[in-house]
Design a protein around this motif. Structure first.
Motif, PDB file in Angstrom:
ATOM      1  N   ILE A  50       0.838  -1.204   0.000  1.00  0.00           N
ATOM      2  CA  ILE A  50       0.000   0.000   0.000  1.00  0.00           C
ATOM      3  C   ILE A  50       0.873   1.254   0.000  1.00  0.00           C
ATOM      4  CG2 ILE A  50      -1.645   1.329   1.391  1.00  0.00           C
ATOM      5  CD1 ILE A  50      -2.869  -1.402   2.186  1.00  0.00           C
ATOM      6  N   ALA A  51       1.928   1.265   0.797  1.00  0.00           N
ATOM      7  CA  ALA A  51       2.824   2.427   0.845  1.00  0.00           C
ATOM      8  C   ALA A  51       3.498   2.659  -0.494  1.00  0.00           C
ATOM      9  CB  ALA A  51       3.872   2.244   1.945  1.00  0.00           C
ATOM     10  N   ALA A  52       3.839   1.592  -1.193  1.00  0.00           N
ATOM     11  CA  ALA A  52       4.497   1.714  -2.500  1.00  0.00           C
ATOM     12  C   ALA A  52       3.587   2.381  -3.524  1.00  0.00           C
ATOM     13  CB  ALA A  52       4.937   0.342  -3.003  1.00  0.00           C
ATOM     14  N   ALA A  53       2.288   2.323  -3.312  1.00  0.00           N
ATOM     15  CA  ALA A  53       1.331   2.949  -4.238  1.00  0.00           C
ATOM     16  C   ALA A  53       1.301   4.462  -4.075  1.00  0.00           C
ATOM     17  CB  ALA A  53      -0.065   2.370  -4.026  1.00  0.00           C
ATOM     18  N   GLN A  54       1.913   4.985  -3.031  1.00  0.00           N
ATOM     19  CA  GLN A  54       2.013   6.426  -2.779  1.00  0.00           C
ATOM     20  C   GLN A  54       0.679   7.155  -2.919  1.00  0.00           C
ATOM     21  OE1 GLN A  54       5.179   7.825  -5.308  1.00  0.00           O
ATOM     22  NE2 GLN A  54       6.734   6.776  -4.094  1.00  0.00           N
ATOM     23  N   GLY A  55      -0.343   6.595  -2.272  1.00  0.00           N
ATOM     24  CA  GLY A  55      -1.659   7.230  -2.270  1.00  0.00           C
ATOM     25  C   GLY A  55      -2.561   6.805  -3.416  1.00  0.00           C
ATOM     26  N   GLY A  56      -2.008   6.148  -4.406  1.00  0.00           N
ATOM     27  CA  GLY A  56      -2.817   5.633  -5.515  1.00  0.00           C
ATOM     28  C   GLY A  56      -3.313   4.238  -5.197  1.00  0.00           C
ATOM     29  N   PRO A  57      -3.981   3.634  -6.160  1.00  0.00           N
ATOM     30  CA  PRO A  57      -4.451   2.268  -5.924  1.00  0.00           C
ATOM     31  C   PRO A  57      -3.260   1.306  -5.821  1.00  0.00           C
ATOM     32  CG  PRO A  57      -5.180   3.077  -8.082  1.00  0.00           C
ATOM     33  CD  PRO A  57      -4.392   4.168  -7.430  1.00  0.00           C
ATOM     34  N   PRO A  58      -3.325   0.375  -4.881  1.00  0.00           N
ATOM     35  CA  PRO A  58      -2.215  -0.575  -4.739  1.00  0.00           C
ATOM     36  C   PRO A  58      -2.168  -1.557  -5.906  1.00  0.00           C
ATOM     37  CG  PRO A  58      -3.980  -1.134  -3.219  1.00  0.00           C
ATOM     38  CD  PRO A  58      -4.369   0.160  -3.881  1.00  0.00           C
ATOM     39  N   ASP A  59      -1.024  -2.152  -6.093  1.00  0.00           N
ATOM     40  CA  ASP A  59      -0.830  -3.193  -7.104  1.00  0.00           C
ATOM     41  C   ASP A  59      -1.578  -4.442  -6.622  1.00  0.00           C
ATOM     42  OD1 ASP A  59       0.092  -5.372  -8.584  1.00  0.00           O
ATOM     43  OD2 ASP A  59       2.187  -4.711  -8.562  1.00  0.00           O
ATOM     44  N   MET A  60      -2.734  -4.708  -7.224  1.00  0.00           N
ATOM     45  CA  MET A  60      -3.576  -5.797  -6.748  1.00  0.00           C
ATOM     46  C   MET A  60      -2.939  -7.169  -6.957  1.00  0.00           C
ATOM     47  SD  MET A  60      -5.788  -4.244  -5.148  1.00  0.00           S
ATOM     48  CE  MET A  60      -6.779  -5.617  -4.621  1.00  0.00           C
ATOM     49  N   ALA A  61      -2.084  -7.313  -7.956  1.00  0.00           N
ATOM     50  CA  ALA A  61      -1.366  -8.586  -8.134  1.00  0.00           C
ATOM     51  C   ALA A  61      -0.406  -8.795  -6.968  1.00  0.00           C
ATOM     52  CB  ALA A  61      -0.622  -8.601  -9.461  1.00  0.00           C
ATOM     53  N   ALA A  62       0.246  -7.735  -6.521  1.00  0.00           N
ATOM     54  CA  ALA A  62       1.158  -7.833  -5.374  1.00  0.00           C
ATOM     55  C   ALA A  62       0.372  -8.125  -4.098  1.00  0.00           C
ATOM     56  CB  ALA A  62       1.966  -6.547  -5.228  1.00  0.00           C
TER      57      ALA A  62
END
Length: 152
Positions: free
Chosen positions: A127-139
């Motif tokens: 979630i943090a890696a998404a930097q406020g955007g949608p998270p990488d759902m595959a991850a």
């Protein structure tokens, strides 16, 4: 942490923030010979919450401490209010949301204790890696599967 039956256990790990949700582990599997894990989690009103999922190898028992969460388990929807308990058996597809106006705090007991802080730490990192955007759902799905959760 003490495992003596005469001394209370202290939290096994510092609080983990997963988006707006805060998770506090109270007992980890290492302290129960794998028998259970126990944590509290706070869910602010309107917080983004995990997608529907199931656990194939463990049951989850919930006890509401504060506020109300709305749960959907195998298509059945109900509210869990303070002092109420629910059991989510392994294999049941479930999700939750806080539709109220206050923070909801729930105690979760995982039996056997197969879920630990590492799951929440890894999800928090995605979630943090998404930097406020949608998270990488595959991850997110990969982390879930690695820790015994199956996205629905």
């Amino acid at each position: 942490m003490s495992t003596s039956p005469t001394q209370p256990a202290t939290p096994a790990a510092p609080p983990i923030r997963v988006g707006g949700i805060i998770v506090r582990f109270l007992v980890e599997r290492e302290h129960t010979r794998g028998g259970l894990a126990m944590f509290e989690f706070d869910v602010p009103a309107g917080a983004k919450v995990p997608a529907a999922h199931r656990h194939d190898a463990y049951d989850e028992t919930l006890y509401a401490l504060r506020g109300r969460l709305t749960w959907t388990v195998d298509g059945e929807r109900f509210e869990l209010a303070p002092g109420e308990c629910a059991v989510i058996p392994r294999g049941a597809v479930h999700r939750f949301e806080n539709l109220g106006n206050e923070i909801a705090t729930t105690l979760a007991v995982i039996t056997p204790g197969l879920l630990g802080p590492a799951y929440f730490q890894e999800i928090a990192a995605v979630i943090a890696a998404a930097q406020g955007g949608p998270p990488d759902m595959a991850a997110v799905a990969a982390v879930m599967r690695r820790h015994g959760l199956t996205p629905a």
